[in-house]
Design a protein around this motif. Structure first.
Motif, mmCIF file in Angstrom:
data_model
loop_
_atom_site.group_PDB
_atom_site.id
_atom_site.type_symbol
_atom_site.label_atom_id
_atom_site.label_comp_id
_atom_site.label_asym_id
_atom_site.label_seq_id
_atom_site.Cartn_x
_atom_site.Cartn_y
_atom_site.Cartn_z
ATOM 1 N N ARG A 118 0.818 -1.204 0.000
ATOM 2 C CA ARG A 118 0.000 0.000 0.000
ATOM 3 C C ARG A 118 0.861 1.267 0.000
ATOM 4 N NH1 ARG A 118 -5.315 -1.132 2.403
ATOM 5 N NH2 ARG A 118 -6.067 -2.830 1.054
ATOM 6 N N ILE A 119 1.839 1.324 0.905
ATOM 7 C CA ILE A 119 2.564 2.585 1.086
ATOM 8 C C ILE A 119 3.712 2.732 0.084
ATOM 9 C CG2 ILE A 119 3.883 3.989 2.705
ATOM 10 C CD1 ILE A 119 2.186 2.846 4.962
ATOM 11 N N LEU A 120 4.674 1.816 0.101
ATOM 12 C CA LEU A 120 5.802 1.952 -0.825
ATOM 13 C C LEU A 120 5.385 1.681 -2.269
ATOM 14 C CD1 LEU A 120 8.830 2.312 -1.458
ATOM 15 C CD2 LEU A 120 9.062 -0.155 -1.139
ATOM 16 N N ALA B 187 -2.762 8.864 3.499
ATOM 17 C CA ALA B 187 -4.097 8.300 3.260
ATOM 18 C C ALA B 187 -4.024 6.787 3.132
ATOM 19 C CB ALA B 187 -4.699 8.911 1.995
ATOM 20 N N GLN B 188 -2.989 6.284 2.467
ATOM 21 C CA GLN B 188 -2.809 4.840 2.358
ATOM 22 C C GLN B 188 -2.638 4.211 3.744
ATOM 23 O OE1 GLN B 188 -3.715 3.927 -0.793
ATOM 24 N NE2 GLN B 188 -1.807 2.973 -1.434
ATOM 25 N N GLN C 159 -4.602 -4.116 -5.901
ATOM 26 C CA GLN C 159 -4.153 -4.340 -4.529
ATOM 27 C C GLN C 159 -3.519 -3.094 -3.930
ATOM 28 O OE1 GLN C 159 -0.473 -6.293 -3.719
ATOM 29 N NE2 GLN C 159 -1.420 -7.689 -2.264
ATOM 30 N N ARG C 160 -2.753 -2.360 -4.728
ATOM 31 C CA ARG C 160 -1.981 -1.245 -4.192
ATOM 32 C C ARG C 160 -2.813 0.018 -3.980
ATOM 33 N NH1 ARG C 160 3.714 -1.642 -7.663
ATOM 34 N NH2 ARG C 160 4.243 -3.759 -7.009
ATOM 35 N N ILE C 161 -3.804 0.247 -4.851
ATOM 36 C CA ILE C 161 -4.503 1.534 -4.819
ATOM 37 C C ILE C 161 -6.016 1.398 -4.743
ATOM 38 C CG2 ILE C 161 -4.953 3.631 -6.170
ATOM 39 C CD1 ILE C 161 -2.016 3.454 -7.106
ATOM 40 N N VAL C 162 -6.628 0.547 -5.574
ATOM 41 C CA VAL C 162 -8.090 0.481 -5.625
ATOM 42 C C VAL C 162 -8.667 0.008 -4.296
ATOM 43 C CG1 VAL C 162 -10.073 -0.606 -6.751
ATOM 44 C CG2 VAL C 162 -8.127 0.159 -8.121
ATOM 45 N N LEU D 234 -7.629 11.388 -8.665
ATOM 46 C CA LEU D 234 -6.573 11.868 -9.555
ATOM 47 C C LEU D 234 -5.614 10.731 -9.915
ATOM 48 C CD1 LEU D 234 -5.183 14.118 -11.081
ATOM 49 C CD2 LEU D 234 -3.947 14.710 -8.982
ATOM 50 N N THR D 235 -5.277 9.894 -8.947
ATOM 51 C CA THR D 235 -4.372 8.772 -9.199
ATOM 52 C C THR D 235 -4.953 7.819 -10.242
ATOM 53 O OG1 THR D 235 -3.597 8.899 -6.918
ATOM 54 C CG2 THR D 235 -3.125 6.875 -8.117
ATOM 55 N N ILE D 236 -6.219 7.476 -10.083
ATOM 56 C CA ILE D 236 -6.846 6.517 -11.000
ATOM 57 C C ILE D 236 -7.123 7.163 -12.356
ATOM 58 C CG2 ILE D 236 -8.905 5.091 -11.360
ATOM 59 C CD1 ILE D 236 -8.914 4.661 -8.282
#
Length: 464
Positions: free
Chosen positions: A263-265, A303-304, A349-352, A369-371
């Protein structure tokens, strides 16, 4: 001399800067059994180079402040040409491997064996061509020799890597070596592990730096960041060398640590890949070091972290700070187009999954914005229409979505949201969908950095 208790398959740069360093530290602490026998399945072969350097190479650890050279002698032997008895040494206790994701011969997104990827080994299991085939043959010979089982530990950056290895190897054995199936289930363990250290490709500058500090050219030398982590599930067929004495975290459940890293890195890296590339940056260092992108990234990582359960012994705030420092290491310059490779495997897994936790909160705009940037990136063009080399298993699907949309932003977003990785609450959330449409339309005219600037990095969201 004490025989090695560890065998590693795939002695690439990451292994030489990670597992081999832990082993070297453990040997220094008085445990010579931590020496490693290496097996090369594919080029580059390293036996000749290691012999020429009297069994030693160097790792140059450096960041923006410090530089430290470590001479590594933990690799005691390299098998450039494996034989079927490579697992039949009675002293062997632990087998680690870095095969890369493709090396597991699985159907992407599943733990099922890919019959096409493993076809040659299924047809001729006595002459394997894959890591899975070699492991099976080696275990057959170990069973025939009357030796006890082993611990097979994947060290690839794959979620629940031990579960994947167990699944594909068991499936292959059931078809190619059914006589081994019961013994495998009872005597071999597959602990999950999480490994972390950024090890960039050794370019000319890094090679010169290593040679200058070491005093000679090093054909196997690697440069790496000082940070390192290895978390290993406590599931061993036999006692292994005491890696916990040199900082390896032996835990009952690796998943919280794995999710924290992903999630973070890794989430930050994936976000930077698309946001940064669309903003005109070429490397992760450039994007993370930019004041505007860096401020945004700090908010995103925080946020993550809010979506996580803190693993035992960790501090999420400290982990976020360390992550930002790592990404701003001037010696770690990963090309953004390389980080953006195969992103359809990574985004879910990392963002959604994290975005779903923020759909109605103040951080929703960060994820939108990321997506949206991920969608724009995968149309294959930047804001000014310059081409982007999209390298992804779904590249053709992305192209069809873009063609079908024919300039209609709502249709473009709808097409992307139909992908399996968006299945669930995010796809159905109307206001988040509207944010995506607004931002995708904006990204046709402005870069992500432009939008961040326009918002003055406020916590109230991006101006529209």
């Amino acid at each position: 001399m004490t025989p090695p208790a560890i065998l590693h398959i795939g002695p690439g740069a990451f292994h030489r800067a990670h597992q081999a360093v832990y082993a070297a530290d453990l040997i220094e602490a008085g445990h010579p059994e931590a020496r490693i026998r290496e097996m090369c399945l594919f080029p580059p072969r390293i036996a000749e180079a290691l012999d020429a350097q009297s069994g030693a190479y160097h790792v140059l650890f450096r960041d923006g402040v410090n530089e430290e050279l470590q001479r590594i002698t933990s690799i005691c032997e390299v098998l450039d040409e494996p034989d079927e008895d490579f697992l039949s040494d009675p002293a062997l206790r632990l087998v680690t491997m870095t095969l890369t994701e493709k090396g597991y011969c699985h159907i992407p997104g599943t733990r099922r064996l890919d019959p096409m990827a493993i076809a040659a080994d299924l047809n001729d299991p006595l002459h394997p061509r894959t890591g899975i085939g070699w492991l099976a043959l080696g275990l057959v010979r170990r069973q025939e020799a009357g030796l006890p089982g082993l611990t097979l530990a994947s060290c690839d950056n794959i979620p629940a890597n031990g579960r994947l290895l167990e699944a594909v190897l068991s499936e292959f054995v059931s078809q190619a070596w059914p006589v081994l199936s019961d013994w495998l289930a009872k005597n071999v363990t597959f602990p999950v592990s999480m490994v972390d250290r950024i090890v960039p490709r050794v370019d000319e500058e890094a090679a010169r730096a290593i040679a200058q500090v070491a005093g000679a050219t090093d054909m196997l030398g690697v440069a790496a960041e000082p940070f390192g982590q290895w978390v290993l599930e406590n599931d061993f067929a036999l006692p292994i060398p005491p890696l916990e004495k040199v900082g390896v975290q032996i835990v009952a459940d690796v998943r919280p640590y794995e999710v924290m890293k992903h999630r973070i890195l890794n989430g930050a890296q994936t976000a930077l890949a698309h946001l940064g590339a669309l903003s005109g940056f070429e490397t992760s260092y450039q994007a993370a070091s930019d004041p505007v992108m860096g401020h945004w990234l700090a908010r995103f990582c925080a946020a993550q972290a809010k979506t996580l359960t803190c693993p035992l012994g960790e501090n999420l705030d400290a982990y976020v700070r360390t992550t930002l420092e790592r990404l701003r290491n001037p010696h770690i310059r990963h090309p953004l187009v390389q980080i953006g490779t195969d992103s359809s495997f990574k985004l879910g897994q990392r963002i959604v999954e994290a975005a779903v936790c923020h759909l109605d909160g103040p951080e929703a705009e960060l994820y939108a914005l990321t997506i949206a940037a991920w969608m724009q990136y995968n149309t294959g063009r930047t804001v000014n229409g310059a081409p982007i080399p999209v390298s992804d298993p779904l590249a053709e699907r992305f192209r069809q979505i873009d063609l079908h949309a024919d300039g209609d932003t709502e249709a473009l977003v709808a097409g992307f949201l139909e992908l399996d990785l968006f299945e669930g609450d995010l796809r159905r959330h109307q206001s988040f969908r509207e944010r995506l449409v607004t931002l995708c339309a904006a990204l046709e005219r402005q870069s992500p950095r432009d939008l961040m600037m326009a918002a003055e990095l406020s916590t109230t969201g991006l101006e529209r």
